[in-house]
Motif scaffolding. Structure first.
Motif, PDB file in Angstrom:
ATOM      1  N   UNK A 259      25.419  24.459 -16.093  1.00 28.42           N
ATOM      2  CA  UNK A 259      25.542  25.663 -16.911  1.00 28.42           C
ATOM      3  C   UNK A 259      24.269  25.936 -17.675  1.00 28.42           C
ATOM      4  N   UNK A 260      24.241  27.039 -18.428  1.00 30.77           N
ATOM      5  CA  UNK A 260      23.021  27.375 -19.174  1.00 30.77           C
ATOM      6  C   UNK A 260      22.755  26.436 -20.353  1.00 30.77           C
ATOM      7  N   UNK A 261      23.798  25.747 -20.825  1.00 29.94           N
ATOM      8  CA  UNK A 261      23.638  24.900 -22.012  1.00 29.94           C
ATOM      9  C   UNK A 261      23.502  23.428 -21.665  1.00 29.94           C
ATOM     10  N   UNK A 262      24.098  23.019 -20.533  1.00 31.77           N
ATOM     11  CA  UNK A 262      24.002  21.613 -20.107  1.00 31.77           C
ATOM     12  C   UNK A 262      24.585  21.460 -18.708  1.00 31.77           C
ATOM     13  N   UNK A 263      24.359  20.281 -18.130  1.00 31.11           N
ATOM     14  CA  UNK A 263      24.937  19.957 -16.821  1.00 31.11           C
ATOM     15  C   UNK A 263      25.894  18.789 -16.997  1.00 31.11           C
ATOM     16  N   UNK A 264      26.930  18.753 -16.145  1.00 29.60           N
ATOM     17  CA  UNK A 264      27.874  17.625 -16.157  1.00 29.60           C
ATOM     18  C   UNK A 264      27.895  17.053 -14.746  1.00 29.60           C
ATOM     19  N   UNK A 265      27.698  15.741 -14.647  1.00 26.59           N
ATOM     20  CA  UNK A 265      27.414  15.158 -13.330  1.00 26.59           C
ATOM     21  C   UNK A 265      28.622  14.982 -12.417  1.00 26.59           C
ATOM     22  N   UNK A 266      29.735  14.485 -12.961  1.00 29.16           N
ATOM     23  CA  UNK A 266      30.874  14.239 -12.069  1.00 29.16           C
ATOM     24  C   UNK A 266      32.189  14.404 -12.812  1.00 29.16           C
ATOM     25  N   UNK A 267      32.952  15.398 -12.371  1.00 29.18           N
ATOM     26  CA  UNK A 267      34.272  15.663 -12.946  1.00 29.18           C
ATOM     27  C   UNK A 267      35.282  15.670 -11.800  1.00 29.18           C
ATOM     28  N   UNK A 268      36.528  15.378 -12.122  1.00 31.53           N
ATOM     29  CA  UNK A 268      37.567  15.312 -11.084  1.00 31.53           C
ATOM     30  C   UNK A 268      38.730  16.219 -11.428  1.00 31.53           C
ATOM     31  N   UNK A 269      39.210  16.963 -10.429  1.00 30.30           N
ATOM     32  CA  UNK A 269      40.476  17.689 -10.588  1.00 30.30           C
ATOM     33  C   UNK A 269      41.442  17.175  -9.529  1.00 30.30           C
ATOM     34  N   UNK A 270      42.725  17.203  -9.867  1.00 32.81           N
ATOM     35  CA  UNK A 270      43.730  16.688  -8.923  1.00 32.81           C
ATOM     36  C   UNK A 270      44.536  17.816  -8.288  1.00 32.81           C
ATOM     37  N   UNK A 271      44.312  19.059  -8.733  1.00 26.09           N
ATOM     38  CA  UNK A 271      44.947  20.192  -8.050  1.00 26.09           C
ATOM     39  C   UNK A 271      44.207  20.401  -6.735  1.00 26.09           C
ATOM     40  N   UNK A 272      44.948  20.785  -5.698  1.00 23.17           N
ATOM     41  CA  UNK A 272      44.379  20.853  -4.355  1.00 23.17           C
ATOM     42  C   UNK A 272      43.834  22.233  -4.007  1.00 23.17           C
ATOM     43  N   UNK A 273      42.880  22.231  -3.070  1.00 25.85           N
ATOM     44  CA  UNK A 273      42.281  23.479  -2.599  1.00 25.85           C
ATOM     45  C   UNK A 273      40.915  23.683  -3.222  1.00 25.85           C
ATOM     46  N   UNK A 274      39.953  24.127  -2.397  1.00 26.90           N
ATOM     47  CA  UNK A 274      38.582  24.336  -2.874  1.00 26.90           C
ATOM     48  C   UNK A 274      38.557  25.339  -4.021  1.00 26.90           C
ATOM     49  N   UNK A 275      39.493  26.307  -3.983  1.00 27.24           N
ATOM     50  CA  UNK A 275      39.525  27.335  -5.040  1.00 27.24           C
ATOM     51  C   UNK A 275      39.808  26.725  -6.414  1.00 27.24           C
ATOM     52  N   UNK A 276      40.437  25.539  -6.441  1.00 24.08           N
ATOM     53  CA  UNK A 276      40.723  24.927  -7.745  1.00 24.08           C
ATOM     54  C   UNK A 276      39.464  24.380  -8.406  1.00 24.08           C
ATOM     55  N   UNK A 277      38.445  24.057  -7.607  1.00 16.85           N
ATOM     56  CA  UNK A 277      37.171  23.644  -8.197  1.00 16.85           C
ATOM     57  C   UNK A 277      36.507  24.875  -8.823  1.00 16.85           C
ATOM     58  N   UNK A 278      36.584  26.002  -8.126  1.00  9.35           N
ATOM     59  CA  UNK A 278      36.060  27.267  -8.694  1.00  9.35           C
ATOM     60  C   UNK A 278      36.773  27.584 -10.005  1.00  9.35           C
TER      61      UNK A 278
END
Length: 464
Positions: A259-278
């Motif tokens: 993002x414009x303020x900082x970066x985050x290296x690795x986060x996890x979501x458990x909801x399925x589908x590529x759209x959930x990362x978006x």
């Protein structure tokens, strides 16, 4: 409640139970959807503008609104804030729509607020404004609940339909979010992506930052121009912020965020589908805006835990493992494309059986084209709802496509959804397949009933 005593309303004149209050509110469905803010503004005026005391995160978009609201709510609550969440439509009961810290509104609050609203609504019905609709009264109830009863730190505020003339647009938020734009509600919002975008962009307010993941060039241009005209800073996916998917598996997706303020290296979501990362990245950008401008405190550890723990019922949700039954409310072409992508990328099966029901006024041929090439048995049914698409009409579209696509292998038409569910399971159990997968998709009115039936053995309450 601003000087009101819970006993101020004489029981002889008001609703006694939540069921009575809900019956009155849902009875207003007959007034339909009437875009415009005059009636809700009038209602807020009658109650001394409770909405002006609250901090809103306003979320619009064709798909992903509910998931973005779920991510926002989860992170804010994990960070120690009190959160109101207003969403639509609901999956199990009317009171799911008005939540405070993840709990539905209490019956006694619902009854008390409905009793306050009823005389004002009835007076309006006699005036030139006409009766407020079901959605207007529900929205007014939410604003009274959050602004006079529970006072959350933030309200995660989902639009109903469109944005510009949607009742929820009566508020001025601290950040606006437009998830995406797709083909839905075209009978109300207009036939093209540009028409629909103009309606969604109507939530952009003067000087209020806006976060968006819209992707079509014409949608981007409209959102950009609207934000510029209103001097609202725009954070657009692909420009001001981006993400990268690092790993994809069933019930676990890892991604990095820039993002414009900082970066985050690795986060996890458990909801399925590529759209959930978006959706998660979009929610994360909104939270970053609040960190930057509103001194929101979100610890990295809380952020990681909250994203991982976020769940949203009815979206790629496995409600049964033996047999495997996956439910997903893909009720428009973009939703069906996301479902098809997830089926290809995440789930393993050697036979795919699909049960589906739709509402009228949707782009059904485009929706079906995404999924039919993968389907073995298609069971077409109808939702238990007054506005529904006739199963025979949907079957006619499926059969026309079947002659072109060569799939599905079988099409079964059964208007009774309970019987349709039995036929779906029979198709699965009678096959030689080792790993059949049953998917139930389409309108959320069907998803709500099937979900309640499979998990709890009861039907859901209906309505908006």
């Amino acid at each position: 409640m601003s000087g009101m005593n819970k006993n101020d309303i004489s029981p002889s004149v008001g609703f006694q139970t939540a069921e009575e209050a809900m019956a009155w509110i849902t009875g207003l469905t007959s007034f339909g959807i009437r875009p415009g803010l005059e009636r809700i503004a009038q209602l807020m005026e009658s109650f001394n503008h409770p909405e002006r005391r609250l901090k809103f995160i306003h979320v619009a978009g064709t798909n992903g609104k509910g998931s973005v609201c779920a991510y926002l709510t989860s992170v804010l609550r994990q960070s120690g804030y009190d959160v109101g969440t207003f969403t639509s439509p609901y999956l199990t009961s009317y009171s799911n729509r008005l939540q405070y810290n993840g709990q539905d509104i209490e019956d006694e609050d619902l009854v008390r607020l409905a009793n306050l609203l009823k005389p004002v609504v009835e007076d309006m019905a006699q005036s030139e404004w006409g009766s407020p609709t079901m959605f207007e009264v529900t929205t007014a109830l939410a604003l009274l609940y959050y602004g006079t009863v529970v006072y959350p730190d933030f309200v995660v505020w989902e639009t109903g339909l469109g944005g510009r003339l949607d009742v929820t647009n009566v508020v001025t938020p601290i950040v606006s979010v437009i998830t995406n734009v797709g083909h839905d509600h075209m009978d109300v919002l207009g036939p093209t992506i540009a028409d629909i975008t103009r309606e969604k962009a109507g939530i952009i307010k003067s000087g209020v930052p806006v976060v968006s993941a819209v992707s079509q060039p014409e949608a981007i241009e409209i959102v950009r121009n609207t934000a510029k005209a209103r001097q609202a800073t725009l954070y657009l996916l692909g420009d001001q912020f981006s993400y990268e998917t690092l790993a994809l598996a069933e019930n676990e997706q890892k991604f990095s965020f820039q993002g414009p303020f900082r970066a985050l290296q690795s986060l996890t979501v458990t909801m399925n589908g590529a759209h959930q990362v978006t959706n998660a990245a979009t929610a994360l950008m909104a939270l970053e805006v609040l960190r930057q401008y509103y001194a929101l405190i979100v610890d990295d550890e809380d952020l990681a835990v909250a994203l991982r723990n976020t769940a949203w019922p009815g979206r790629l949700e496995m409600v049964s493992h033996n047999p495997r039954i996956l439910i997903d409310g893909a009720h428009n072409p973009e939703g069906m494309e996301a479902l098809s992508d997830a089926l290809r990328e995440i789930y393993k099966f050697d036979q795919l059986n699909v049960m589906m029901a739709m509402m009228p006024n949707k782009n059904h041929e485009h929706s079906l084209r995404h999924i039919l090439p993968m389907v073995d048995t298609l069971v077409i049914t109808e939702p238990d709802f007054h506005k529904k698409m006739n199963a025979d009409e949907l079957a006619a579209i499926a059969n026309r496509l079947r002659s072109e696509l060569g799939r599905p292998r079988n099409v079964i038409v059964e208007p009774d959804w309970r019987r349709a569910l039995e036929l779906l399971q029979e198709a699965s159990s009678s096959s030689q397949a080792e790993h059949p997968l049953n998917v139930i998709t389409g309108t959320l009115y069907l998803i709500a009933d099937v979900r309640s039936w499979v998990l709890h053995g009861t039907k859901s309450e209906k309505g908006w």
